[in-house]
Enzyme design. Structure first.
Site, short mmCIF file in Angstrom:
data_model
loop_
_atom_site.label_atom_id
_atom_site.label_comp_id
_atom_site.label_asym_id
_atom_site.label_seq_id
_atom_site.Cartn_x
_atom_site.Cartn_y
_atom_site.Cartn_z
N ARG A 172 0.84 -1.20 0.00
CA ARG A 172 0.00 0.00 0.00
C ARG A 172 0.88 1.25 0.00
O ARG A 172 0.55 2.25 -0.66
CB ARG A 172 -0.93 0.01 1.21
N CYS A 231 -0.86 5.78 9.29
CA CYS A 231 -1.25 4.48 8.73
C CYS A 231 -2.39 4.73 7.76
O CYS A 231 -2.37 5.71 7.04
CB CYS A 231 -1.63 3.51 9.85
#
Length: 276
Positions: A172, A231
């Site tokens: 990601r 995150c």
């Protein structure tokens, strides 16, 4: 105080003269609500807290899990029996992200005695119960700001002149995949540091010296203002902040994280591996 507690230590303290309030915050990203699992069996005396509804505000411009309203959060904690000076132990199903989110929120709102059960429910060897407790209301009054935070602007500054860690999976970070947010990639200048590398195969945190070596290798020793962390939406990032504390570093969370950053098309996005 260490931010984590072993299952044996938790069992001993729970049987002692000053037992901790136990919070069950089982949660899975995109998964079913954790309440049914709690009702099927939990640590004796544990109160269930819903991450999506009670440890976060409504999703929106601030991200998928923005910080909850402090007064609403305080009401949830008081209903769970949390007092100003009550020790608190938080656990989840074993991944550690949800428990770290609750730990961080309590610390951010001024509670000084809160720990995460290392390894979560899977580490517990004692009996479980289906009995739903009804604790006496606590007197905890949140005072937000006890821990520092970052917004989008200060996170970008950390990435330019300090150290900003991206706690998401490496794919990601690189932008290879993005299953949730508007666009894949990372904040320019951020360093990939998947939170899954903070724990062993059983989900327990690595020893302090191994975590210290990991973060030192990522540049933490050279960052004089702490280490910024983000995150996807401020949940797994709390896990990284906790790991940094075990290692002896100060982690500063960007609560909005990638879900907030990437929602604004005007913000820059980097893709691929970090520059060497």
């Amino acid at each position: 105080m260490k931010p984590i507690i072993t299952a044996s230590e938790c069992a001993s303290e729970s049987a002692g003269a000053r037992p901790p309030v136990l919070l069950d915050v089982r949660w899975q990203l995109g998964g079913p609500n954790g309440r049914p699992d709690y009702e099927a069996g939990h640590l004796p005396g544990a109160v269930y807290v819903d991450l999506d509804a009670e440890l976060a505000g409504p999703a929106g411009d601030g991200g998928r899990h923005p910080l909850p309203d402090p007064e609403a959060f305080g009401a949830v904690m008081r209903r769970a029996g949390v007092g100003q000076d009550t020790p608190v132990v938080v656990y989840d199903g074993g991944q550690g992200w949800a428990a770290a989110r609750a730990w961080w929120l309590l610390r951010w709102t001024g509670h000084r005695d809160v720990r995460v059960l290392d390894g979560g429910l899977a580490a517990w060897t004692g009996d479980l119960t289906t009995e739903i407790p009804h604790p006496a209301e606590g007197d905890f009054r949140p005072k937000p700001g006890a821990l520092p935070t970052l917004d989008a602007e200060s996170a970008a500054a950390f990435a330019r002149s300090g150290l900003l860690l991206d706690a998401r999976a490496a794919e990601r970070y690189r932008g290879d995949v993005e299953p949730i947010d508007r666009v894949g990639g990372h904040i320019p200048g951020a360093v990939s540091a998947p939170t899954t590398e903070n724990v062993d195969a059983d989900g327990r945190y690595l020893p302090a010296e191994r975590l210290a070596a990991r973060f030192a290798g990522l540049g933490a020793e050279n960052s004089t203002e702490g280490v910024g962390v983000y995150c996807g939406s401020g949940v797994s990032g709390a896990h990284e902040v906790l790991a940094l504390e075990i290692a002896g570093f100060t982690g500063v969370l960007y609560p909005g994280s990638w879900s907030e950053w990437s929602s604004d098309p005007s913000r820059p996005v980097a893709t691929g591996p970090e520059p060497q």
